[in-house]
Motif scaffolding. Structure first.
Motif, PDB file in Angstrom:
ATOM      1  N   LEU A 142      10.043   5.432  -7.517  1.00 42.88           N
ATOM      2  CA  LEU A 142      10.221   6.405  -6.684  1.00 42.88           C
ATOM      3  C   LEU A 142      10.755   7.331  -7.348  1.00 42.88           C
ATOM      4  O   LEU A 142       9.968   8.264  -6.334  1.00 42.88           O
ATOM      5  N   ASN A 155      16.825   9.038   2.114  1.00 46.88           N
ATOM      6  CA  ASN A 155      16.497   8.504   3.735  1.00 46.88           C
ATOM      7  C   ASN A 155      15.310   7.065   3.617  1.00 46.88           C
ATOM      8  O   ASN A 155      14.618   7.453   2.181  1.00 46.88           O
ATOM      9  N   ILE A 209      13.130  -0.299  -4.921  1.00 45.56           N
ATOM     10  CA  ILE A 209      11.605   0.674  -5.430  1.00 45.56           C
ATOM     11  C   ILE A 209      12.721   1.818  -5.155  1.00 45.56           C
ATOM     12  O   ILE A 209      12.044   2.659  -6.609  1.00 45.56           O
ATOM     13  N   ARG A 269      13.519   4.594   5.762  1.00 46.31           N
ATOM     14  CA  ARG A 269      13.541   3.502   7.624  1.00 46.31           C
ATOM     15  C   ARG A 269      12.283   3.957   7.252  1.00 46.31           C
ATOM     16  O   ARG A 269      10.981   3.490   6.737  1.00 46.31           O
ATOM     17  N   GLU A 318      12.559   9.318   1.583  1.00 46.10           N
ATOM     18  CA  GLU A 318      12.400   9.965   1.505  1.00 46.10           C
ATOM     19  C   GLU A 318      13.205  10.726  -0.279  1.00 46.10           C
ATOM     20  O   GLU A 318      14.228  10.254   0.097  1.00 46.10           O
ATOM     21  N   VAL A 377      13.193  -2.881  -0.767  1.00 43.21           N
ATOM     22  CA  VAL A 377      12.164  -1.367  -0.759  1.00 43.21           C
ATOM     23  C   VAL A 377      12.890   0.351  -1.619  1.00 43.21           C
ATOM     24  O   VAL A 377      13.154   1.240  -1.782  1.00 43.21           O
ATOM     25  N   GLN A 436       1.156  -0.954  -0.311  1.00 46.70           N
ATOM     26  CA  GLN A 436       0.162  -0.161  -0.090  1.00 46.70           C
ATOM     27  C   GLN A 436       0.605   1.219  -0.390  1.00 46.70           C
ATOM     28  O   GLN A 436       1.470   1.191   1.180  1.00 46.70           O
ATOM     29  N   VAL A 437       0.322   2.569  -0.796  1.00 42.22           N
ATOM     30  CA  VAL A 437       1.241   3.398  -1.206  1.00 42.22           C
ATOM     31  C   VAL A 437       0.789   4.903  -0.844  1.00 42.22           C
ATOM     32  O   VAL A 437      -0.527   4.772  -1.154  1.00 42.22           O
ATOM     33  N   ARG A 438       1.577   5.429  -0.268  1.00 42.86           N
ATOM     34  CA  ARG A 438       0.867   6.620  -0.037  1.00 42.86           C
ATOM     35  C   ARG A 438       1.752   7.722  -0.686  1.00 42.86           C
ATOM     36  O   ARG A 438       2.867   7.540   0.134  1.00 42.86           O
ATOM     37  N   GLN A 439       1.702   8.771  -1.410  1.00 45.61           N
ATOM     38  CA  GLN A 439       3.042   9.876  -1.738  1.00 45.61           C
ATOM     39  C   GLN A 439       2.707  11.025  -0.357  1.00 45.61           C
ATOM     40  O   GLN A 439       1.348  12.051  -0.952  1.00 45.61           O
ATOM     41  N   GLY A 440       3.184  11.685  -0.060  1.00 46.92           N
ATOM     42  CA  GLY A 440       2.640  13.218   0.156  1.00 46.92           C
ATOM     43  C   GLY A 440       4.261  14.308   0.085  1.00 46.92           C
ATOM     44  O   GLY A 440       5.653  13.760  -0.663  1.00 46.92           O
ATOM     45  N   LYS A 441       4.361  14.599   0.963  1.00 50.43           N
ATOM     46  CA  LYS A 441       5.921  15.903   0.566  1.00 50.43           C
ATOM     47  C   LYS A 441       6.660  15.946   2.232  1.00 50.43           C
ATOM     48  O   LYS A 441       6.413  15.961   2.770  1.00 50.43           O
ATOM     49  N   ARG A 442       7.874  16.607   1.087  1.00 50.98           N
ATOM     50  CA  ARG A 442       8.832  16.712   1.896  1.00 50.98           C
ATOM     51  C   ARG A 442       9.202  18.544   2.028  1.00 50.98           C
ATOM     52  O   ARG A 442      10.780  18.007   0.708  1.00 50.98           O
ATOM     53  N   GLY A 492      10.548  18.038  -2.003  1.00 51.12           N
ATOM     54  CA  GLY A 492      11.004  17.174  -2.231  1.00 51.12           C
ATOM     55  C   GLY A 492       9.830  15.881  -2.023  1.00 51.12           C
ATOM     56  O   GLY A 492       8.433  15.854  -2.005  1.00 51.12           O
ATOM     57  N   LYS A 493       9.638  14.908  -1.466  1.00 50.82           N
ATOM     58  CA  LYS A 493       8.800  13.916  -1.564  1.00 50.82           C
ATOM     59  C   LYS A 493       8.705  12.810  -0.525  1.00 50.82           C
ATOM     60  O   LYS A 493       9.943  12.838  -0.044  1.00 50.82           O
ATOM     61  N   ARG A 494       8.346  12.066  -0.094  1.00 54.45           N
ATOM     62  CA  ARG A 494       7.952  11.364   1.027  1.00 54.45           C
ATOM     63  C   ARG A 494       6.829  10.070   0.897  1.00 54.45           C
ATOM     64  O   ARG A 494       5.797  10.796   0.188  1.00 54.45           O
ATOM     65  N   PHE A 495       7.579   9.645   0.554  1.00 52.24           N
ATOM     66  CA  PHE A 495       6.585   7.951   0.492  1.00 52.24           C
ATOM     67  C   PHE A 495       6.280   7.140   1.469  1.00 52.24           C
ATOM     68  O   PHE A 495       6.559   7.211   1.767  1.00 52.24           O
ATOM     69  N   GLU A 496       5.261   6.556   2.105  1.00 53.45           N
ATOM     70  CA  GLU A 496       5.066   5.347   3.261  1.00 53.45           C
ATOM     71  C   GLU A 496       4.638   3.598   2.252  1.00 53.45           C
ATOM     72  O   GLU A 496       3.514   4.352   1.423  1.00 53.45           O
ATOM     73  N   LEU A 497       5.085   3.208   1.876  1.00 54.16           N
ATOM     74  CA  LEU A 497       5.068   2.136   1.609  1.00 54.16           C
ATOM     75  C   LEU A 497       4.304   1.115   2.497  1.00 54.16           C
ATOM     76  O   LEU A 497       5.735   0.358   3.659  1.00 54.16           O
ATOM     77  N   SER A 498       3.142   0.570   2.849  1.00 54.25           N
ATOM     78  CA  SER A 498       3.062  -0.638   4.309  1.00 54.25           C
ATOM     79  C   SER A 498       2.633  -1.607   3.330  1.00 54.25           C
ATOM     80  O   SER A 498       2.185  -2.155   2.264  1.00 54.25           O
TER      81      SER A 498
END
Lengths: 86, 86
Positions: free
Chosen positions: B66, B76, B61, B78, B7, B58, A35-41, B39-45
């Motif tokens: 990404l 980063n 990937i 983590r 990140e 990851v 499952q992926v969600r994209q946000g900002k940093r 920049g961008k921040r991704f959450e992979l669950s």
């Protein structure tokens, strides 16, 4: 020059079409089932010291400028440990 | 369900027009004098445990899907500490 990192993500209860597109692409290319969600940093760099007032100021900027509180949450505001200067 | 955060930031030597626009807006509205990069921040669950193989997968990937290695760096990867489940 100290750097403060602000992380912003779409709210958990909202759809995230960008994240869904990435998850679909990963599954289609055999890279796994995520499952992926994209946000900002954001990285904010500033002259001088990181004080409590500066951090409060950056938190206000994160809420008012860097995120849209209707659809996004500021998930993290932290000082970046800088690499030792040569 | 464990979550891994990736990140991605524009390379330091490249211009970042979005960051410049934000810095300009902060200065014009009297919010302070910052250098900003976006920049961008991704959450992979993923289901199951975070293993070394999963983290390596990851990272691959992050590099291949990404981020665009011509203009961006993966800064980063983590594991997110999850809140204790109620």
């Amino acid at each position: 020059m100290p750097t403060i990192v602000v992380e912003v993500m779409p709210k958990a209860e909202l759809l995230d079409p960008q994240g869904k597109a990435i998850a679909g692409a990963l599954a289609r290319t055999g890279r796994g089932d995520f499952q992926v969600r994209q946000g900002k940093r954001f990285e904010l760099s500033v002259e001088g010291q990181v004080t409590d007032e500066l951090l409060a100021q950056v938190r206000e900027i994160a809420d008012d400028v860097l995120s849209n509180s209707v659809i996004e949450d500021v998930v993290n505001v932290r000082v970046l440990e800088t690499a030792p200067e040569a």
